[in-house]
Design an enzyme around this catalytic site. Structure first.
Site, PDB file in Angstrom:
ATOM      1  N   LYS A  68       0.836  -1.213   0.000  1.00 41.12           N
ATOM      2  CA  LYS A  68       0.000   0.000   0.000  1.00 41.12           C
ATOM      3  C   LYS A  68       0.868   1.259   0.000  1.00 41.12           C
ATOM      4  CE  LYS A  68      -1.672   1.541   4.155  1.00 41.12           C
ATOM      5  NZ  LYS A  68      -1.387   2.945   4.423  1.00 41.12           N
ATOM      6  N   ASN A  69       1.877   1.288   0.873  1.00 44.35           N
ATOM      7  CA  ASN A  69       2.663   2.514   1.038  1.00 44.35           C
ATOM      8  C   ASN A  69       3.604   2.785  -0.130  1.00 44.35           C
ATOM      9  OD1 ASN A  69       1.369   3.007   3.401  1.00 44.35           O
ATOM     10  ND2 ASN A  69       3.111   2.555   4.747  1.00 44.35           N
ATOM     11  N   CYS A 126      -5.116   8.019   9.957  1.00 45.13           N
ATOM     12  CA  CYS A 126      -5.295   7.476  11.301  1.00 45.13           C
ATOM     13  C   CYS A 126      -5.056   8.558  12.352  1.00 45.13           C
ATOM     14  CB  CYS A 126      -4.281   6.356  11.543  1.00 45.13           C
ATOM     15  SG  CYS A 126      -4.699   4.815  10.766  1.00 45.13           S
ATOM     16  N   ARG A 137       0.679  14.601  13.138  1.00 44.80           N
ATOM     17  CA  ARG A 137       1.071  14.388  11.734  1.00 44.80           C
ATOM     18  C   ARG A 137       1.007  15.658  10.885  1.00 44.80           C
ATOM     19  NH1 ARG A 137      -1.104   8.627   9.666  1.00 44.80           N
ATOM     20  NH2 ARG A 137       0.978   8.382   8.850  1.00 44.80           N
ATOM     21  N   ILE A 190       2.310  18.740   8.219  1.00 39.96           N
ATOM     22  CA  ILE A 190       2.892  18.635   6.868  1.00 39.96           C
ATOM     23  C   ILE A 190       3.900  19.766   6.620  1.00 39.96           C
ATOM     24  CG2 ILE A 190       1.038  17.305   5.771  1.00 39.96           C
ATOM     25  CD1 ILE A 190      -0.055  20.027   4.733  1.00 39.96           C
ATOM     26  N   ASP A 191       4.443  20.311   7.726  1.00 41.56           N
ATOM     27  CA  ASP A 191       5.381  21.428   7.575  1.00 41.56           C
ATOM     28  C   ASP A 191       6.597  21.066   6.718  1.00 41.56           C
ATOM     29  OD1 ASP A 191       5.818  19.726   9.857  1.00 41.56           O
ATOM     30  OD2 ASP A 191       7.419  21.047  10.496  1.00 41.56           O
ATOM     31  N   ASP A 245       4.991   0.909  12.143  1.00 43.73           N
ATOM     32  CA  ASP A 245       3.776   0.218  11.695  1.00 43.73           C
ATOM     33  C   ASP A 245       3.693  -1.214  12.225  1.00 43.73           C
ATOM     34  OD1 ASP A 245       2.914   2.450  10.391  1.00 43.73           O
ATOM     35  OD2 ASP A 245       3.454   1.772   8.385  1.00 43.73           O
ATOM     36  N   ILE A 264       8.188   7.520  16.877  1.00 42.32           N
ATOM     37  CA  ILE A 264       7.816   8.187  15.612  1.00 42.32           C
ATOM     38  C   ILE A 264       6.500   8.956  15.740  1.00 42.32           C
ATOM     39  CG2 ILE A 264       7.387   7.864  13.128  1.00 42.32           C
ATOM     40  CD1 ILE A 264      10.199   7.032  13.859  1.00 42.32           C
ATOM     41  N   ARG A 310      -8.211  -0.628   5.553  1.00 41.11           N
ATOM     42  CA  ARG A 310      -7.408   0.398   4.874  1.00 41.11           C
ATOM     43  C   ARG A 310      -6.055  -0.162   4.459  1.00 41.11           C
ATOM     44  NH1 ARG A 310      -6.166   5.041   8.335  1.00 41.11           N
ATOM     45  NH2 ARG A 310      -4.975   5.450   6.461  1.00 41.11           N
TER      46      ARG A 310
HETATM   47  C1  UD1 Z   1       4.482   6.944   6.308  1.00 40.00           C
HETATM   48  C2  UD1 Z   1       3.644   5.707   6.136  1.00 40.00           C
HETATM   49  C3  UD1 Z   1       3.133   5.215   7.493  1.00 40.00           C
HETATM   50  C4  UD1 Z   1       4.284   5.045   8.469  1.00 40.00           C
HETATM   51  C5  UD1 Z   1       5.160   6.292   8.516  1.00 40.00           C
HETATM   52  C6  UD1 Z   1       6.426   6.109   9.336  1.00 40.00           C
HETATM   53  C7  UD1 Z   1       2.730   6.006   3.918  1.00 40.00           C
HETATM   54  C8  UD1 Z   1       1.545   6.261   3.066  1.00 40.00           C
HETATM   55  N1  UD1 Z   1       2.556   6.001   5.236  1.00 40.00           N
HETATM   56  O1  UD1 Z   1       3.624   7.943   6.858  1.00 40.00           O
HETATM   57  O2  UD1 Z   1       2.475   3.967   7.284  1.00 40.00           O
HETATM   58  O3  UD1 Z   1       3.766   4.800   9.748  1.00 40.00           O
HETATM   59  O4  UD1 Z   1       5.576   6.666   7.186  1.00 40.00           O
HETATM   60  O5  UD1 Z   1       7.162   5.039   8.880  1.00 40.00           O
HETATM   61  O6  UD1 Z   1       3.806   5.756   3.423  1.00 40.00           O
HETATM   62  N2  UD1 Z   1       6.222  14.873  10.475  1.00 40.00           N
HETATM   63  C9  UD1 Z   1       6.316  16.222  10.756  1.00 40.00           C
HETATM   64  N3  UD1 Z   1       6.169  17.094   9.713  1.00 40.00           N
HETATM   65  C10 UD1 Z   1       5.949  16.692   8.434  1.00 40.00           C
HETATM   66  C11 UD1 Z   1       5.871  15.301   8.169  1.00 40.00           C
HETATM   67  C12 UD1 Z   1       6.019  14.415   9.219  1.00 40.00           C
HETATM   68  O7  UD1 Z   1       6.515  16.627  11.892  1.00 40.00           O
HETATM   69  O8  UD1 Z   1       5.824  17.534   7.527  1.00 40.00           O
HETATM   70  C13 UD1 Z   1       6.358  13.900  11.616  1.00 40.00           C
HETATM   71  C14 UD1 Z   1       5.066  13.105  11.808  1.00 40.00           C
HETATM   72  O9  UD1 Z   1       4.145  13.829  12.607  1.00 40.00           O
HETATM   73  C15 UD1 Z   1       5.577  11.866  12.494  1.00 40.00           C
HETATM   74  C16 UD1 Z   1       6.954  11.664  11.856  1.00 40.00           C
HETATM   75  O10 UD1 Z   1       7.313  12.919  11.272  1.00 40.00           O
HETATM   76  O11 UD1 Z   1       5.708  12.082  13.870  1.00 40.00           O
HETATM   77  C17 UD1 Z   1       7.012  10.572  10.806  1.00 40.00           C
HETATM   78  O12 UD1 Z   1       6.081  10.850   9.794  1.00 40.00           O
HETATM   79  P1  UD1 Z   1       6.292  10.451   8.285  1.00 40.00           P
HETATM   80  O13 UD1 Z   1       7.569   9.695   8.107  1.00 40.00           O
HETATM   81  O14 UD1 Z   1       6.105  11.670   7.455  1.00 40.00           O
HETATM   82  O15 UD1 Z   1       5.079   9.469   8.057  1.00 40.00           O
HETATM   83  P2  UD1 Z   1       4.064   9.462   6.858  1.00 40.00           P
HETATM   84  O16 UD1 Z   1       4.789   9.756   5.572  1.00 40.00           O
HETATM   85  O17 UD1 Z   1       2.874  10.253   7.196  1.00 40.00           O
END
Ligand code: UD1
Length: 416
Positions: free
Chosen positions: A22-23, A116, A121, A123-124, A303, A325, A395
């Site tokens: 999926k990812n 979830c 989470r 997106i900065d 995960d 994480i 999902r």
């Molecule tokens: C992806 C995976 C998810 C997995 C995660 C960590 C997909 C679709 N999903 O999620 O299954 O659990 O990686 O291996 O691939 N963060 C920030 N700012 C940002 C982005 C992230 O602070 O702009 C923080 C998040 O809040 C979190 C950490 O970074 O605490 C890790 O997030 P990230 O690696 O971005 O996970 P996802 O890409 O959302």
């Protein structure tokens, strides 16, 4: 919402094929919007997150059809750069369209992504990377607007190796003018799969799998064909299910290279593992305690924290599971306690004292991986469990009940 009814204490035995990841599939599907033409993606799992991504692509004007495990995506008539809130909120991965659409059309409007409830989470990091490439990103009434006259190669340093921000930055930079270097990137195998897909489209990227990715911008990309890598999290979940049930399970279509942190822990606590080119076999009896700390790849995957914690509830001795994480990723703990587990959460750690047995009861799947951990617990527990809200599990796990039934599990879906 559907429920699972599970009768436990069955030793799982047999073979199960792991689906495409999926990812890996989600960013690759988003990447098809970077060009005009028909891409064919093989081994795409049929999951609700994938169906949500299809709905977004169709909303943007793409034509998408499924033939068995293949997705055929024709992005020739793509004509929108706006994604409404009701499509964005379904899953976190909708944010991939930000990088891809700005990359191709230099413009996108969308709301914050859903997903979830496992922490804030933000997106900065995604936004900072886009800004470095020359986009102007602002928010108006909850809508994120990103625009650029042109994108230019840049030096991007991520504050944290975010998987999604790495993938988004790659998709924005492939069509930028000049060279982009992205440092402190995530090293997850799914990022290598995205690099491979983008390079098949004509991109010039190397470095995925290391901590620095280099991208030499190109003028155009073209449609292509690709087979999605296997789902290492689904694989890990089935390995843990086999071990927790004291069974003998072989999973195919998977390389042990994706899972060494899990396999190392499991062999350390008494599981017997055998590997081949594309299979892993696990046999186990009584397992004992260990400590786990989730980390970016190649560390222990967040995960798999919930399914691993589930297994440790019945391992001999006391284990400590630390989640580094995500902030709110112990939603399974209260549910496991209802089944008889002895767990105490202190800050970011769960202290798990192994018990001899869990007992079936009514529990709720509060997020995707928390749901998977309850399935594992229910399979090992005495008596019958009812797991509510399995839409969360749907999902990320394709045909989970059929796959478990093929291993001898008593699990049925009750549709309401
Ligand atoms: C992806 C995976 C998810 C997995 C995660 C960590 C997909 C679709 N999903 O999620 O299954 O659990 O990686 O291996 O691939 N963060 C920030 N700012 C940002 C982005 C992230 O602070 O702009 C923080 C998040 O809040 C979190 C950490 O970074 O605490 C890790 O997030 P990230 O690696 O971005 O996970 P996802 O890409 O959302």
């Amino acid at each position: 919402m559907d429920k699972f009814i599970v009768t436990g204490e069955v030793q799982l035995k047999g073979n199960v094929r792991i689906s495409g990841a999926k990812n890996a599939a989600l960013p690759i599907m988003a990447a098809t919007t970077l060009c005009s033409g028909t891409s064919v993606i093989h081994d795409v799992p049929d999951l609700s997150d994938i169906r949500n991504m299809i709905a977004i692509l169709e909303h943007l004007g793409a034509k998408v059809s499924r033939e068995g495990k293949d997705l055929i995506i024709d992005s020739s008539a793509l004509n929108k750069v706006f994604i409404p809130e009701f499509l964005m909120r379904e899953m976190r991965a909708s944010i991939f369209l930000m990088g891809a659409l700005v990359g191709r059309f230099k413009e996108v409007r969308l709301s914050y992504p859903g997903g979830c409830t496992i922490g804030p989470r933000p997106i900065d990091l995604h936004i900072k990377a886009l800004e470095k490439l020359g986009a102007n990103v602002k928010e108006k009434h909850g809508v994120i607007i990103a625009e650029a006259k042109k994108l230019s190669g840049a030096e991007i340093v991520l504050d944290f190796p975010s998987v999604g921000a790495t993938e988004n930055a790659m998709m924005s930079a492939v069509l930028a003018n000049g060279i982009t270097t992205i440092r402190n990137v995530a090293r997850e195998p799914e990022i290598i799969d995205l690099e491979t897909f983008l390079n098949k489209m004509g991109a010039k990227i190397y470095g995925a799998g290391t901590d620095t990715i280099f991208i030499n911008g190109v003028q155009n990309l073209h449609a292509t064909e690709h087979t999605v890598m296997p789902d290492r999290i689904e694989a890990g979940t089935f390995i843990l299910a086999g071990a927790m049930s004291h069974g003998d399970v072989t999973i195919t279509n998977i390389s042990s290279n994706y899972l060494f942190s899990l396999l190392d822990k499991l062999s350390g606590i008494g599981a017997v593992l055998t590997f081949g080119n594309d299979f892993i076999r696990v046999k186990a009896n009584q397992l004992h305690n260990t400590d786990i700390k989730t980390l970016p790849f190649p560390g222990f995957p967040t995960d798999l924290q919930a399914p691993m914690l589930s297994l440790l509830t019945m391992a001999k001795g006391t284990s400590i599971v630390t989640e580094t994480i995500f902030e709110n990723r112990f939603q399974h703990v209260d549910q496991l306690i209802r089944m008889g587990a002895k767990i105490r959460v202190e800050g970011r750690s769960a202290i798990v004292r192994g018990v001899n047995k869990l007992t079936g009861t009514i529990v709720e799947a509060l997020d995707l991986r928390a749901g998977a951990s309850l399935v594992l617990a229910a399979l090992a527990a005495e008596g019958t469990s009812i797991i509510k809200q399995v839409n969360h599990i749907d999902r990320g796990y394709e045909m989970i009940e059929q796959k478990l039934q093929s291993l001898g599990a008593y699990i049925i879906r009750d549709m309401e």
